[in-house]
Design a protein around this motif. Structure first.
Motif, short mmCIF file in Angstrom:
data_model
loop_
_atom_site.label_atom_id
_atom_site.label_comp_id
_atom_site.label_asym_id
_atom_site.label_seq_id
_atom_site.Cartn_x
_atom_site.Cartn_y
_atom_site.Cartn_z
N ASP A 139 0.80 -1.23 0.00
CA ASP A 139 0.00 0.00 0.00
C ASP A 139 0.83 1.27 0.00
N LYS A 192 1.19 9.04 -1.89
CA LYS A 192 0.69 9.79 -0.73
C LYS A 192 1.76 9.78 0.34
N ARG A 211 -9.81 6.01 -6.55
CA ARG A 211 -8.83 5.73 -5.48
C ARG A 211 -9.49 5.67 -4.11
N LEU A 263 -9.99 2.52 -2.02
CA LEU A 263 -8.96 1.97 -1.11
C LEU A 263 -9.28 2.30 0.34
N1 GLY Z 1 -3.54 4.21 1.22
C1 GLY Z 1 -4.57 4.63 0.39
C2 GLY Z 1 -4.12 5.40 -0.80
O1 GLY Z 1 -2.95 5.40 -1.11
O2 GLY Z 1 -4.92 6.01 -1.44
#
Ligand code: GLY
Length: 347
Positions: A134, A140, A232, A235
């Protein structure tokens, strides 16, 4: 594999025993110069010598910076210490930063790479399961404030991600299992086959295949939606309730994996109540998640979880996007008001 976004093309290598390629890979990104290896006090004794040795062998100059291990150091103070270290060692934009460690190290180093000299290239070398499937992929990064987790951050794609799954062999079961919550999540939201593979096998026996599958899903999603305004968001399955559990417990009572595991079961139950998720799905997730030692009940009253959700930074105009399952392997973004959410939050 390659992850192509508007900002950058990141290369992601996944395999066993590929850590020693680190130097060669750095050399492919900068022809000469320095590589700041940012790691923590748990990981440094295991891999720092190997990584720095590989960088030296490739003809580059490693400079090691060790952060004390722990989420409590994921703050602007640590970031500032790294900035000073880079400045004192005369790092320029033509040098490189390499994050060696779990999610905390990757987040801090990623944020430094986004902001030092307005941006310096970076390589992520994740050493935990959660970081491999992840946090090291997708760009991020960020640090915490006293007011909350990840309140400062950036989207900053690394140039390269080196995922050596043989590093997971030495992970203690509790840390490995903690990352399994995110693996189960990929099965729930995107991939019934992965979910069924996990139901029928010991994941340690198929770990490289599992990591490749999860990273493939993550890369697909980030390609479509780098800035987290659409696909996204899927997630986040299990994370709305999961983050609230972490917050209600002051970030000390539950690990991220424990909170997400309970969050997935609870959010699947909400989906069942709303008639979106087929009945029995939450029990199926419960049975799988229990194999990794997770508690699946909400650890505090639903009211406390709702209070923590109300403070979530993703709430806009009293509405949030909850991720619900249409089935195992199929997810939808379901906008819901806090009032509606309250009505389906059972004890
Ligand atoms: N951990 C979730 C993302 O990278 O969007």
């Amino acid at each position: 594999m390659e992850l192509v976004t508007k900002s950058k093309t990141s290369v992601i290598d996944i395999g066993e025993a590929i850590l020693d390629n680190a130097g060669h890979i750095c050399k492919s990104l900068i022809k000469s110069g320095k590589v700041a290896v940012i790691t923590d006090s748990n990981v440094a004794p295991l891999y720092a010598v190997r990584v720095c040795g590989s960088i030296k062998k490739a003809g580059l100059c490693p400079a090691l910076f060790i952060i004390p291990a722990g989420e409590e150091y994921k703050n602007l103070n640590t970031v500032s210490e790294i900035y000073n270290f880079l400045a004192e060692n005369l790092f320029t934009r033509s040098d490189l930063l390499l994050a060696l460690g779990g999610g905390v190290t990757g987040d801090i180093a990623g944020f430094v790479s986004a902001t030092y000299l307005r941006g310096i290239n970076s390589v992520q070398v994740p050493t935990t399961l959660v970081a491999q499937v992840d946090s090291s992929v997708g760009g991020k990064c960020g640090v915490d404030l006293p007011a909350g987790k990840n309140l400062i951050g950036a989207f900053n794609q690394p140039d390269y991600v080196i995922i050596d799954t043989s590093l997971l062999k030495t992970l203690p079961d509790n840390i490995f299992n903690d990352g399994m919550a995110e693996v189960v999540k990929y099965g729930c939201i995107f991939d019934k086959d992965l979910f069924e593979l996990l139901e029928a096998n010991n994941p340690r026996d198929f770990i490289t295949e599992i990591v490749k599958t999860c990273v493939g899903h993550k890369a697909d999603v980030v390609k479509k939606d780098e800035r987290d305004t659409g696909e996204r968001m899927k997630l986040n399955f299990g994370h709305t309730v999961g983050h609230a559990i972490e917050k209600a417990g002051n970030y000390t009572s539950h690990t991220h994996g424990q909170a997400v595991a309970a969050g997935m079961v609870y959010e699947a139950r909400i989906g069942e109540i709303l008639g979106i998720t087929p009945k029995g799905t939450s029990e199926r997730i419960t049975a799988l998640i229990k194999r990794f030692g997770f508690e699946t009940r909400l650890p505090c009253p639903a009211g406390e979880v709702l209070d923590a959700i109300k403070a979530d930074k993703k709430i806009l105009d009293g509405r949030l996007n909850l991720i619900l399952l249409r089935d195992i392997g199929a997810s939808v973004i379901h906008p819901i008001t806090l009032r509606e959410l309250k009505s389906v939050m059972v004890v």
